[in-house]
Design an enzyme around this catalytic site. Structure first.
Site, PDB file in Angstrom:
ATOM      1  N   GLN A  11      -4.592  -1.207   9.632  1.00  8.85           N
ATOM      2  CA  GLN A  11      -4.568  -2.554   9.052  1.00  8.85           C
ATOM      3  C   GLN A  11      -5.186  -3.555  10.030  1.00  8.85           C
ATOM      4  O   GLN A  11      -4.791  -3.629  11.196  1.00  8.85           O
ATOM      5  CB  GLN A  11      -3.111  -2.941   8.724  1.00  8.85           C
ATOM      6  N   LYS A  17       0.844  -1.206   0.000  1.00 10.69           N
ATOM      7  CA  LYS A  17       0.000   0.000   0.000  1.00 10.69           C
ATOM      8  C   LYS A  17       0.876   1.251   0.000  1.00 10.69           C
ATOM      9  O   LYS A  17       0.620   2.202  -0.740  1.00 10.69           O
ATOM     10  CB  LYS A  17      -0.925   0.009   1.221  1.00 10.69           C
ATOM     11  N   ASP A  48     -11.140   3.239   4.183  1.00 13.71           N
ATOM     12  CA  ASP A  48     -11.553   1.832   4.115  1.00 13.71           C
ATOM     13  C   ASP A  48     -13.080   1.706   4.113  1.00 13.71           C
ATOM     14  O   ASP A  48     -13.617   0.643   3.797  1.00 13.71           O
ATOM     15  CB  ASP A  48     -11.016   1.067   5.339  1.00 13.71           C
TER      16      ASP A  48
END
Ligand code: NAD
Length: 297
Positions: free
Chosen positions: A98, A54, A121
């Protein structure tokens, strides 16, 4: 019939190029780069790979990447303090924590602490609610990537029968909401669904997000249907000690019946990071009060 292969890798590459162009325009207009912060707690090897990838992709798109790696024994309070600091930092447009987090940390509490306007997200309940009622917000990357592939393949989805297999908060449920918003007739199947094969046989669009290797068989698929396989499952390979990746769909039998199908790997997988970059860019424009056309990316 042999299905057309939906090339998610190529689509994702085009999307990333487009995000890069718009990131350069953002920098010229805002006088700063868009910024994405990724927080990793602990040393889970898969999470480390995702975070590294990422970060690299964010830099390649011409955005700032802020990586925060915290030890596995970081307290919930310290992680929350980091999220609050990122919420307050004007250089940070998007925040991604994460998952999974170590067990002593309450994931829901951490997601709830993220400013919904930086929640790239799309996991915050505010963004789940916005999606459900049709307000602009952030949509989880994987299902949004699936929708992009479907629209690219089929154009207008209105009136089509869609079956989503799986009801997770990160894939199944938001996928169903996205398809409802496109005027599909949506059925959500899950582990308690009866006669799953019959349910799937009615679908013009099948999205499989189950986590069970090759569960969906070709004789479940309506001829000509479009099949999106979200599953990523590692199974024993042909050679001793080797593994290979397979989806939730039995590719060979499904490809013989479907109109189009995503392969694994190379289908949905590459879309997730590309859409993350897209969401971070959209966050930057919104946070800076700059206009970005709805169809810009
Ligand atoms: P999950 O485990 O949270 O949810 C799985 C869902 O499948 C559940 O809702 C469950 O009800 C349903 N299910 C389980 N067994 C079933 C059965 N026998 N019949 C019908 N439904 C059944 O999983 P998830 O996070 O939604 O992920 C699903 C799959 O997608 C996994 O393979 C995961 O690795 C993959 N995934 C891929 C990406 C990507 O970037 N491509 C992103 C997220 C998840």
């Amino acid at each position: 019939m042999t299905a057309a292969v939906i090339d998610g890798k190529a689509f994702a590459a085009t999307l990333r190029t487009r995000v890069g162009e718009l990131a350069a325009e953002f920098e010229a207009k805002a006088g700063r780069k868009a910024g994405l912060a990724v927080v990793l707690v602990g040393e889970d090897p898969a999470s480390q790979v995702y975070v590294r990838s990422k970060g690299k992709s964010t830099l390649e798109a011409g955005m700032n990447s802020f990586e925060h790696k915290l030890p596995a024994d970081t307290s919930e309070a310290d992680l929350l303090a980091m999220v609050y600091a990122l919420n307050a930092d004007p250089a940070v447009d998007g925040i991604l924590v994460q998952l999974p987090l170590p067990r002593h940390i309450d994931e829901q509490k951490v997601i709830a602490a993220i400013n919904p306007d930086k929640d790239v997200d799309g996991f915050h309940v505010t963004n789940a609610g916005r999606l459900a009622v049709g307000q602009p917000g952030f949509v989880p990357c994987t299902p949004l990537g699936c929708l992009m592939l479907l629209q690219d393949r089929l154009g207008d989805l209105s009136g089509l029968n869609a079956v989503v297999i799986g009801r997770s908060n990160i894939v199944g449920k938001p996928m169903a909401q996205l398809l409802i918003a496109q005027s599909c007739t949506v059925t959500v199947a899950h582990s308690r669904t009866q006669d799953l094969a019959d349910v799937v046989r009615r679908a013009d669009i099948v999205v499989a997000a189950v986590g069970r290797p090759e569960m969906v068989k070709g004789d479940w698929i309506k001829p000509g249907a479009t099949v999106i396989d979200v599953g990523i499952n590692r199974v024993p390979g042909a050679a001793e000690g080797k593994t290979r990746l397979v989806g939730d769909v039995d590719y060979a039998s499904a490809a013989a019946v479907a109109g189009a199908i995503t392969p694994v790997p190379g289908g949905v997988g590459p879309m997730t990071i590309a859409v993350l970059l897209r969401n971070a860019l959209v966050a930057a424009y919104r946070n800076a009060g700059l206009d970005l056309a709805a169809d810009a990316v």
